[in-house]
Design an enzyme around this catalytic site. Structure first.
Site, PDB file in Angstrom:
ATOM      1  N   LYS A 187       0.874  -1.178   0.044  1.00 30.99           N
ATOM      2  CA  LYS A 187      -0.035  -0.017  -0.030  1.00 30.99           C
ATOM      3  C   LYS A 187       0.826   1.305   0.130  1.00 30.99           C
ATOM      4  O   LYS A 187       0.481   2.316  -0.690  1.00 30.99           O
ATOM      5  CB  LYS A 187      -1.023   0.224   1.159  1.00 30.99           C
ATOM      6  N   GLN A 217      -4.698  -1.061   9.572  1.00 27.93           N
ATOM      7  CA  GLN A 217      -4.845  -2.522   9.016  1.00 27.93           C
ATOM      8  C   GLN A 217      -5.526  -3.623   9.974  1.00 27.93           C
ATOM      9  O   GLN A 217      -5.140  -3.399  11.146  1.00 27.93           O
ATOM     10  CB  GLN A 217      -3.351  -2.910   8.700  1.00 27.93           C
ATOM     11  N   ASP A 246     -11.141   3.466   3.926  1.00 27.65           N
ATOM     12  CA  ASP A 246     -11.811   1.918   4.109  1.00 27.65           C
ATOM     13  C   ASP A 246     -13.160   1.993   3.799  1.00 27.65           C
ATOM     14  O   ASP A 246     -13.802   0.913   3.485  1.00 27.65           O
ATOM     15  CB  ASP A 246     -11.257   1.024   5.185  1.00 27.65           C
TER      16      ASP A 246
HETATM   17  N1  GUN Z   1      -7.215  -6.367   6.100  1.00 22.82           N
HETATM   18  C1  GUN Z   1      -7.683  -7.428   4.898  1.00 22.82           C
HETATM   19  N2  GUN Z   1      -8.321  -6.442   4.011  1.00 22.82           N
HETATM   20  C2  GUN Z   1      -8.221  -5.111   4.521  1.00 22.82           C
HETATM   21  C3  GUN Z   1      -8.798  -4.050   4.035  1.00 22.82           C
HETATM   22  O1  GUN Z   1      -9.108  -3.749   3.014  1.00 22.82           O
HETATM   23  N3  GUN Z   1      -8.632  -2.749   5.023  1.00 22.82           N
HETATM   24  C4  GUN Z   1      -8.230  -2.917   6.140  1.00 22.82           C
HETATM   25  N4  GUN Z   1      -7.804  -2.115   6.823  1.00 22.82           N
HETATM   26  N5  GUN Z   1      -7.580  -4.233   6.629  1.00 22.82           N
HETATM   27  C5  GUN Z   1      -7.713  -5.040   5.729  1.00 22.82           C
END
Ligand code: GUN
Length: 295
Positions: free
Chosen positions: A52, A96, A119
């Site tokens: 990311k 995350q 998100d």
């Molecule tokens: N863990 C797995 N997928 C995601 C996501 O799309 N966002 C976040 N914050 N954590 C994740």
């Protein structure tokens, strides 16, 4: 049968985001910024967070990565979020998931300023999506809708069966399909005769997190199949790591489907592309600018 190339679509979205970032910099004199918070050292999460950060920089945005130890207490994490909420360089905040067991994800998400919740997990954004107001939309379902619209153009009247009812994928996916005028059924672990239900679907979205659960003969001939699952199988003898598979038994389903996403290389790459898109959109809204076009 056509294979839906998520990698290519994601590259297109990312190129458009990069153009939007350049235009935003011209207008405001600053780059959009994304802060990613990782608590602990879960190996899969570490890989996601690194990619990311890299993608954020490649789009021309500022990236702020905060890595906290696994035993970080709730107050410390909430204080970091407050600091990011107040930081004018930060347009998007992503914590995350999953968090270590002693931390309450709902409480942590509730602390994020909804305007920075890239998100789309905050109840304000979930509520806005469900009543049809401008929301920040969860990245994975948004990526799926993008692929479906690319494939079909118009989704009006098509019967979509979403298998899975999570807050992160299944529920927002159903809302987005509904807003595209699809007829939507949400199926889950208690659904009776799931194969018969899936056989009625023009669009199948599989988001249950169970390896190869959706079988080939559940797919109506010509249906579009979107596989959100990423599951690692146990290693076969002589293998070091097990294969990655989706929630759909791909080899069986492919001959029935009109179009299908592979795993990997289908939905996965779209998630990061949409995270960058959401960050650019959040930056525009925070600056009082109209949403960037074509995204
Ligand atoms: N863990 C797995 N997928 C995601 C996501 O799309 N966002 C976040 N914050 N954590 C994740």
């Amino acid at each position: 049968m056509s294979l839906i190339d998520g990698k290519a679509s994601a590259a297109q979205v990312r190129a458009r985001v990069a153009q939007g970032v350049a235009a935003f910099r011209e207008k405001t004199g600053r780059a959009p910024g994304l802060a990613v918070v990782l608590v602990g050292e879960d190996p899969a999460s570490s890989v996601y967070v690194r990619s990311k950060g890299k993608a954020t920089l490649e789009a021309g945005m500022e990236s702020f990565t905060h890595r906290l130890p696994a035993d970080t207490d709730e107050n410390t994490l909430l204080a970091l979020i407050d600091q990011l909420n107040g930081d004018p360089r930060v347009d998007g905040i992503l914590v995350q998931l999953p968090l270590p067991g002693h931390l309450d994800a709902d409480k942590v998400i509730a602390e994020i300023d909804p305007a920075k919740d890239v998100d789309g997990f905050h109840v304000i954004n979930a509520g806005r999506l469900s009543v049809g107001q401008d929301a920040l939309v969860p990245c994975t379902p948004y990526g799926c809708i993008h692929l479906l619209k690319q494939q079909h153009g118009d989704l009006s009247g098509l019967h979509a069966v979403v298998v899975g009812r999570s807050n992160i994928v299944g529920k927002p996916m159903a809302q987005l399909l509904l807003s595209e005028n699809a007829t939507v059924t949400i199926a889950h672990s208690r659904t009776k005769d799931l194969p018969a239900l899936v056989r009625q679907a023009d669009i199948v979205v599989a988001a249950v997190g169970r390896a190869e659960m959706v079988k080939g003969d559940w797919i109506k001939p010509g249906a579009t199949v979107i596989d959100v699952g990423i599951n690692r199988l146990d290693p076969a003898p002589g293998e070091d790591k097990g294969r990655l598979v989706g929630d759909v038994a791909f080899a069986e389903a492919e001959p029935h489907a009109g179009a299908i996403t592979p795993v990997p290389g289908g939905v996965g790459p779209m998630t990061i592309a949409m995270l960058l898109r959401n960050t650019l959109v959040a930056a525009h809204r925070r600056e009082g600018l109209a949403d960037p076009e074509g995204l």
